[in-house]
Write an enzyme that holds these catalytic residues in place. Structure first.
Site, PDB file in Angstrom:
ATOM      1  N   TYR A 208      26.893  21.612 -36.709  1.00 38.15           N
ATOM      2  CA  TYR A 208      25.558  22.067 -37.111  1.00 38.15           C
ATOM      3  C   TYR A 208      25.342  21.888 -38.613  1.00 38.15           C
ATOM      4  CZ  TYR A 208      23.944  24.361 -32.798  1.00 38.15           C
ATOM      5  OH  TYR A 208      23.483  24.635 -31.535  1.00 38.15           O
TER       6      TYR A 208
ATOM      7  N   LYS B  98      38.078  21.152 -27.619  1.00 40.22           N
ATOM      8  CA  LYS B  98      38.263  19.815 -27.048  1.00 40.22           C
ATOM      9  C   LYS B  98      39.431  19.191 -27.804  1.00 40.22           C
ATOM     10  CE  LYS B  98      36.946  16.439 -24.315  1.00 40.22           C
ATOM     11  NZ  LYS B  98      37.068  16.491 -22.854  1.00 40.22           N
TER      12      LYS B  98
ATOM     13  N   ASP C  67      35.145  21.119 -21.243  1.00 39.78           N
ATOM     14  CA  ASP C  67      34.627  20.612 -19.963  1.00 39.78           C
ATOM     15  C   ASP C  67      35.166  21.456 -18.816  1.00 39.78           C
ATOM     16  OD1 ASP C  67      37.060  19.528 -20.729  1.00 39.78           O
ATOM     17  OD2 ASP C  67      36.601  17.469 -20.138  1.00 39.78           O
TER      18      ASP C  67
ATOM     19  N   ASP D 271      27.081  27.385 -28.316  1.00 40.49           N
ATOM     20  CA  ASP D 271      25.645  27.273 -28.019  1.00 40.49           C
ATOM     21  C   ASP D 271      25.460  26.904 -26.554  1.00 40.49           C
ATOM     22  OD1 ASP D 271      22.839  27.020 -28.496  1.00 40.49           O
ATOM     23  OD2 ASP D 271      23.117  24.846 -28.491  1.00 40.49           O
TER      24      ASP D 271
ATOM     25  N   ASP E 170      24.262  29.497 -23.050  1.00 35.80           N
ATOM     26  CA  ASP E 170      23.111  29.274 -22.163  1.00 35.80           C
ATOM     27  C   ASP E 170      23.580  29.229 -20.712  1.00 35.80           C
ATOM     28  OD1 ASP E 170      21.322  29.082 -24.290  1.00 35.80           O
ATOM     29  OD2 ASP E 170      20.236  27.426 -23.366  1.00 35.80           O
TER      30      ASP E 170
END
Ligand code: IPM
Ligand code: MG
Length: 372
Positions: free
Chosen positions: A142, A189, A221, A245, A249
């Protein structure tokens, strides 16, 4: 207690849902004898329109002079649909997080028994979900160097983390796990990214000072799959800005509606509370948006100031609205109740917890109402 609260309503449904949070804070003020001062500031598309800047200096000043910030929502299709725009609303929120050094974003995901049927996942799967995401909020992709080269039509976003940025949020996550189910899951990751490999080294090292906490690590994942297969396996999820983020959701789907989930963003000096949902421009002004995420953000704010009884009272009033089906249409399609009505009901039902006991309400699972 006296608190100065900066109120940044933002865009879309932001003002409507924040209005309900303010009613609840007024009700807490009255019931428990506190005093709250609200100072409004512009942010997002609304601020661009009025001041040409998504985070005007005046707003930043209001935030810096406050004890806490209550935030609504940000974003507008006008800017989403114009990738050539030099300025856009989300820049305001990102700058605010950076300026206030809000490095930890805390996003609880909990299934409310009265709403379990709302989840698109089966009851059996979501039944015991009670997890909290600790998302790093002021670093990573970000905030890394960004570039867009129109000549070669290429663009770059660099993801950088340093040890200190990882370690300060990791400590918060481990401390949170101590008072919960004593498990931290690091999501990264590390099979691909150098930053993730650094996260693993730093977090594994910190884990040694928390011997009572079980640490596991999952690739993002796989974590996304595990979250829908068996969300109750998680307790505290610790992750970077981008993965947090996305996973938060996804977490909102488990709970049944994105309109239910609150969040707190904390740093050393400042704290901000906001629903995790966006500005939902299609619902703007229609009085249909779910105010619960914004109201539960108030409960988190109260907890932050150790006003636990007050926070529980807000959560109890929310649970009461669920048990009486006083909910917005995202929860029950046939509902005729609007944002305002639900907000009024919840605010009117904020009372000392003994009174709830006396009223013998069902479904108020007190003691479990702590949301962080
Ligand atoms: C969130 C939002 C923001 C983010 C946007 C509005 C910049 O999606 O708070 O989750 O990506 O952090
Ligand atoms: Mg998001």
């Amino acid at each position: 207690m006296h608190l100065n609260i900066a109120v940044l309503e933002g865009d879309g449904i932001g003002p409507e849902v924040v209005a309900q949070s303010l009613k609840c804070l007024r009700s807490v003020e009255e019931t428990f004898g506190h005093s709250f001062t609200f100072t409004k500031g512009l942010v997002g598309a609304t601020a661009i329109e009025k001041e040409g800047n998504p985070l005007p200096e005046k707003t930043l000043k209001i935030c810096k002079e406050s004890d806490a910030i209550l935030f609504g929502a940000i974003g507008s299709p006008k800017y989403d649909d114009d990738p050539n725009s030099k300025v856009w609303p989300e820049q305001g929120l990102l700058r605010l997080r950076k300026e206030l050094d809000l490095f930890a974003n805390i996003r609880p995901v909990k299934v409310f028994p009265a709403l379990i049927k709302q989840s698109p996942l089966s009851k059996k799967i979501v039944k015991n979900t009670d997890l909290v995401i600790y998302r790093e909020l002021s670093g990573g992709i970000y905030y890394g160097e960004k570039d867009h080269d129109p000549d070669s039509n290429s663009a770059t976003d660099i993801c950088t983390y340093n040890e200190e940025e990882i370690s300060r949020i990791a400590h918060l996550a481990f401390k949170a796990a101590k008072n919960r189910k004593k498990k931290v899951t690091l999501v990264d990751k590390a099979n691909v990214l150098q930053t993730s490999r650094l996260w693993r080294r730093v977090v594994y090292d910190i884990a040694k000072s928390y011997p009572e906490i079980t640490l596991e690590a999952l690739f993002v994942d796989n974590a996304a799959v595990q979250m829908v297969l068996n969300p109750s396996q998680f307790d505290v999820i610790l992750t970077d800005n981008m993965f947090g983020d996305i996973l938060s959701d996804q977490g909102s789907v488990i709970a049944g509606s994105i309109g239910l989930l609150p969040s707190g963003s904390v740093g050393t000096d400042y704290a901000m509370f906001e629903p995790i949902h966006g500005s939902y421009p299609n619902a703007k002004g229609k009085n249909t948006a779910n105010p619960v995420a914004a109201i539960l953000s108030v409960a988190m704010l109260l907890q932050h100031f150790k006003l636990h009884e007050e926070s529980d009272a807000v959560v109890a009033a929310v649970l009461k609205s669920f048990s009486k089906n006083i909910v917005t249409p995202d929860i029950m399609g046939s509902s005729k109740y609007g944002t305002d009505y639900v907000g009024d009901f919840i605010a009117d039902n904020i009372m000392e917890l003994d009174e709830h006991f006396n009223m013998n309400d069902e479904n108020i699972d007190l003691g479990k109402s702590t949301i962080i």
